[in-house]
Scaffold this motif. Structure first.
Motif, PDB file in Angstrom:
ATOM      1  N   MET A   1     -12.732  -6.333  -2.246  1.00  0.00           N
ATOM      2  CA  MET A   1     -11.713  -7.373  -2.214  1.00  0.00           C
ATOM      3  C   MET A   1     -10.725  -7.043  -1.098  1.00  0.00           C
ATOM      4  O   MET A   1     -10.533  -5.896  -0.757  1.00  0.00           O
ATOM      5  N   LYS A   2     -10.106  -8.078  -0.588  1.00  0.00           N
ATOM      6  CA  LYS A   2      -9.124  -7.898   0.479  1.00  0.00           C
ATOM      7  C   LYS A   2      -7.731  -7.890  -0.129  1.00  0.00           C
ATOM      8  O   LYS A   2      -7.359  -8.785  -0.876  1.00  0.00           O
ATOM      9  N   LEU A   3      -6.991  -6.851   0.197  1.00  0.00           N
ATOM     10  CA  LEU A   3      -5.640  -6.707  -0.345  1.00  0.00           C
ATOM     11  C   LEU A   3      -4.669  -7.574   0.455  1.00  0.00           C
ATOM     12  O   LEU A   3      -4.566  -7.454   1.670  1.00  0.00           O
ATOM     13  N   ASP A   4      -4.000  -8.474  -0.251  1.00  0.00           N
ATOM     14  CA  ASP A   4      -2.937  -9.264   0.362  1.00  0.00           C
ATOM     15  C   ASP A   4      -1.753  -9.269  -0.609  1.00  0.00           C
ATOM     16  O   ASP A   4      -1.885  -8.799  -1.742  1.00  0.00           O
ATOM     17  N   PRO A   5      -0.591  -9.778  -0.175  1.00  0.00           N
ATOM     18  CA  PRO A   5       0.587  -9.728  -1.057  1.00  0.00           C
ATOM     19  C   PRO A   5       0.373 -10.431  -2.404  1.00  0.00           C
ATOM     20  O   PRO A   5       0.854  -9.957  -3.438  1.00  0.00           O
ATOM     21  N   GLU A   6      -0.388 -11.507  -2.409  1.00  0.00           N
ATOM     22  CA  GLU A   6      -0.636 -12.236  -3.659  1.00  0.00           C
ATOM     23  C   GLU A   6      -1.464 -11.387  -4.630  1.00  0.00           C
ATOM     24  O   GLU A   6      -1.160 -11.299  -5.817  1.00  0.00           O
ATOM     25  N   LEU A   7      -2.498 -10.734  -4.121  1.00  0.00           N
ATOM     26  CA  LEU A   7      -3.340  -9.878  -4.961  1.00  0.00           C
ATOM     27  C   LEU A   7      -2.536  -8.678  -5.466  1.00  0.00           C
ATOM     28  O   LEU A   7      -2.652  -8.298  -6.631  1.00  0.00           O
ATOM     29  N   SER A   8      -1.713  -8.104  -4.609  1.00  0.00           N
ATOM     30  CA  SER A   8      -0.854  -6.987  -5.029  1.00  0.00           C
ATOM     31  C   SER A   8       0.021  -7.402  -6.202  1.00  0.00           C
ATOM     32  O   SER A   8       0.151  -6.660  -7.179  1.00  0.00           O
ATOM     33  N   LEU A   9       0.614  -8.582  -6.112  1.00  0.00           N
ATOM     34  CA  LEU A   9       1.475  -9.086  -7.179  1.00  0.00           C
ATOM     35  C   LEU A   9       0.675  -9.301  -8.470  1.00  0.00           C
ATOM     36  O   LEU A   9       1.120  -8.922  -9.554  1.00  0.00           O
TER      37      LEU A   9
END
Length: 125
Positions: A1-9
């Protein structure tokens, strides 16, 4: 999976929800191998340079969890990994095995666990 701010949240929200259900303090979450290597050595000792091999690693003594988002293929495995690592935090005495896997499945289904308490030793008189 690609880590982006939405996924981090999303990950941090899930960790908060499950930590609450498992009656444990919310651990600090690391989401990249760079964060693991940047953390103080004493905090990530034991699984510092090998952490990238795993979906997740629990550093129990420091209430720290590494979720290797780049290695995890999909949402289902991500949720499993979060619950798996938090079960390690809630049941620190339990190794991988049938009972451990049963607790992970129960956690995924929404079971709540009371706070961990060490059993008191009963003295024989």
């Amino acid at each position: 999976m690609k880590l982006d701010p939405e996924l981090s949240l999303q990950i941090l929200e899930k960790v908060g929800i499950y930590s609450n259900r498992f009656s444990i303090p919310e651990p600090k979450i690391l989401l990249t191998t760079k964060e693991v290597l940047d953390a103080p050595k004493e905090m990530t000792e034991g699984r510092r340079t090998s952490a990238y091999k795993y979906y997740g690693v629990s550093y129990l003594q420091h209430n720290l969890v590494f979720i290797n988002v780049r290695k995890i293929p999909d949402e289902k495995n991500l949720e499993n990994t979060i619950v798996h690592e938090l079960i390690h935090m809630r049941f620190p005495y339990l190794a991988h095995g049938k009972r451990f896997n049963k607790l992970v499945r129960q956690g995924l289904r929404g079971k709540e666990f009371p706070p961990y308490r060490k059993r008191s030793k009963i003295s024989a008189i």
